[in-house]
Design an enzyme around this catalytic site. Structure first.
Site, short mmCIF file in Angstrom:
data_model
loop_
_atom_site.label_atom_id
_atom_site.label_comp_id
_atom_site.label_asym_id
_atom_site.label_seq_id
_atom_site.Cartn_x
_atom_site.Cartn_y
_atom_site.Cartn_z
N VAL A 254 61.78 26.40 7.50
CA VAL A 254 61.07 27.67 7.34
C VAL A 254 59.97 27.78 8.39
CG1 VAL A 254 59.71 29.10 5.78
CG2 VAL A 254 61.54 27.67 4.86
N LYS B 129 55.39 24.24 0.49
CA LYS B 129 54.47 24.47 1.60
C LYS B 129 53.97 25.92 1.58
CE LYS B 129 57.16 21.10 4.15
NZ LYS B 129 58.24 20.92 5.13
N ASN C 273 65.15 16.57 7.15
CA ASN C 273 65.80 17.84 6.83
C ASN C 273 66.79 18.13 7.96
OD1 ASN C 273 64.49 18.86 4.34
ND2 ASN C 273 62.67 18.61 5.60
N ARG D 244 68.47 20.55 9.12
CA ARG D 244 68.64 22.00 9.25
C ARG D 244 67.41 22.57 9.94
NH1 ARG D 244 64.76 23.24 5.63
NH2 ARG D 244 64.60 22.01 3.72
N GLU E 250 61.60 11.52 4.64
CA GLU E 250 62.92 12.14 4.56
C GLU E 250 63.21 12.91 5.83
OE1 GLU E 250 63.29 15.74 2.02
OE2 GLU E 250 61.23 15.30 1.46
N LYS F 185 68.04 11.01 0.49
CA LYS F 185 66.79 10.32 0.79
C LYS F 185 66.95 8.80 0.83
CE LYS F 185 63.67 13.93 -0.94
NZ LYS F 185 64.70 14.95 -1.14
#
Length: 455
Positions: free
Chosen positions: A298, A239, A293, A295, A291, A119
């Site tokens: 979900v 989430k 992610n 990847r 930030e 981060k």
């Protein structure tokens, strides 16, 4: 340039493993599924062309065991590895080890993961790219003294976060020096236990913020965005309900937000699927990068539902050396999509985990409805991993139509005898604030304190 992938090892489990296998099969790629002792009979293991057992049930001894996963990759003969989300998906050392073996890591390279997965480093990259960030620490904080000094200068409330973290772990909101002095050691310990890195950073806490994120795809040269998602309905930073596009974002703000995500991803030469996460302050009509992610997320299906783009398929073709198959002008936002996470937890008992056998598994299917899962009737939800059973995703021509379709689909869905969060989502689909879109990242926990949904 990499050659097209011929054989793929999936270093994950559950619904994302099933999702990757399906995308790979459509591309004619052979699949190898790794499994722990507890997952020998899971749906992904039955779908894959081959399976390799990598250790006991505990994740630390199987899915998080780098040596075991790399050994499986070596033995499998696979020329590529997809890490899914969670587990080793944002572990730069693991990504580097995969490529050092001469195999393809489906995702950004290790240097990008190191830069954007941390981060503090991601914040520096955002500032350099001219992307607004939440006021906060310029570097890592490794003790309470440094945190107290900075918070005194910034003013309370503040939020402390794990520098190497994700998934809501290692986060504390504090409103006084006394709270901060107690919270820092706890956050350091949690970050070290979860990520092997106790470093923290601090940022101002924005009251009534909305959580907005932008999906990006890059091939190392070009980057496109696939619009934004809203993920403001959260419990303990996790989430619960996601939708695309965001309900309360003015068109000019959407354009600026998505442009900033492309600018930042382009600045780091991003390759693969990634997500830029932001806080949106409706009062100030301002957004702040928090930030990235590095990847697949979900909640990626809601983006697929409104754009028609198969994100996992794109990840595989890009990793195989292909350029992006689309330009920004090719991507359109059509309708509104919502995803709810159905977990093996009991909302009436403070979300107590509810692992066990699944004898009843009836899910809604139909136009504009999708259900992603790693289970079916006769499966058993193990107690060792994330409690996600499946994701119900719906699309409508409008947000109102999507919510109505979601409510109907939730009534049709039955999963048991384990307890699940179906009751929570049925109640949320009727909550006035949710229907009107008047929610923030703090809304759900306050609502749960007043009305705990029953089974």
């Amino acid at each position: 340039m990499s050659a097209p992938i011929r054989k793929l090892l999936i270093a994950n489990r559950g619904e994302i493993a099933v999702r990757i296998i399906r995308a790979a099969k459509e591309l004619g790629i052979a699949t190898v599924q790794v499994v722990s002792e507890a997952d020998r009979d899971m749906l992904a293991a039955r779908m894959a062309d081959e399976t390799i057992e990598i250790g006991p049930a505990a994740a630390a001894k199987s899915y998080l065991n780098v040596d075991n996963v790399l050994d499986a990759l070596r033995r499998s003969g696979a020329d590529a590895l997809h890490p899914g989300y969670g587990f080793l998906s944002e572990n730069a050392g693991f990504a580097r080890a995969v490529t050092d073996m001469g195999r393809i890591f489906v995702g950004p390279d290790a240097d990008t993961i190191e830069r954007m997965g941390d981060k503090v480093n991601a914040r520096r990259a955002a500032i350099a790219a001219g992307v607004p960030v939440v006021p906060g620490s310029k570097g890592r904080l490794d003790d309470a003294g440094a945190a107290l000094k900075l918070a005194g200068e910034m003013g309370y409330p503040v939020m402390i976060k794990a520098a190497a973290g994700g998934g809501g772990r290692g986060i504390r909101v504090v409103r006084s020096a006394e709270e901060l002095a107690a919270a820092v050691p706890q956050a350091i310990a949690e970050a070290r236990a979860s990520f092997g890195d106790g470093g923290l950073y601090m940022e101002a806490f924005i009251e009534n913020a909305r959580h907005i994120e932008v999906q990006v795809l890059g091939d190392g040269k070009s980057v496109v965005h696939l619009f934004e998602r809203e993920c403001s309905l959260q419990r303990r930073r996790q989430k619960v309900w996601e939708e695309a596009p965001a309900a309360a974002l003015p068109p000019q703000m959407r354009e600026a937000l998505c442009a900033s995500a492309v600018r930042l991803a382009s600045a780091v030469g991003y390759r693969g699927a990634g997500t830029m996460e932001y806080l949106y302050d409706p009062a100030r009509k301002a957004f702040y990068f928090i930030e990235m992610n590095t990847r697949i997320q979900v909640e990626h299906p809601v983006t697929e539902m409104i754009t028609g783009v198969d994100l996992v398929r794109e990840m595989l073709t890009i990793a195989g050396g292909a350029a992006l198959s689309m330009t920004q002008d090719d991507i359109r936002c059509d309708g509104h999509a919502i995803e709810v996470r159905i977990n093996a937890e009991d909302p009436a008992r403070n979300f107590l985990p509810s692992p066990g056998p699944v004898d009843r598994f009836k899910v809604a299917y139909g136009d504009g409805i999708r259900f992603d899962t790693g289970f079916d009737a006769g499966s058993r939800v193990p107690p060792y991993y994330d409690s996600l059973v499946g994701k119900l995703i719906v699309r409508g021509a409008s947000r109102a139509e999507a919510i109505a379709r979601l409510a109907a689909a939730l009534k049709e869905t039955e999963i048991g005898p384990i307890a699940t969060t179906l009751a929570l989502h049925r109640a949320l689909a009727e909550a006035p604030d949710v229907l009107s879109g008047e929610v923030s990242t703090q809304w759900l926990e306050a609502w749960l304190a007043e009305s705990r949904p029953g089974p």
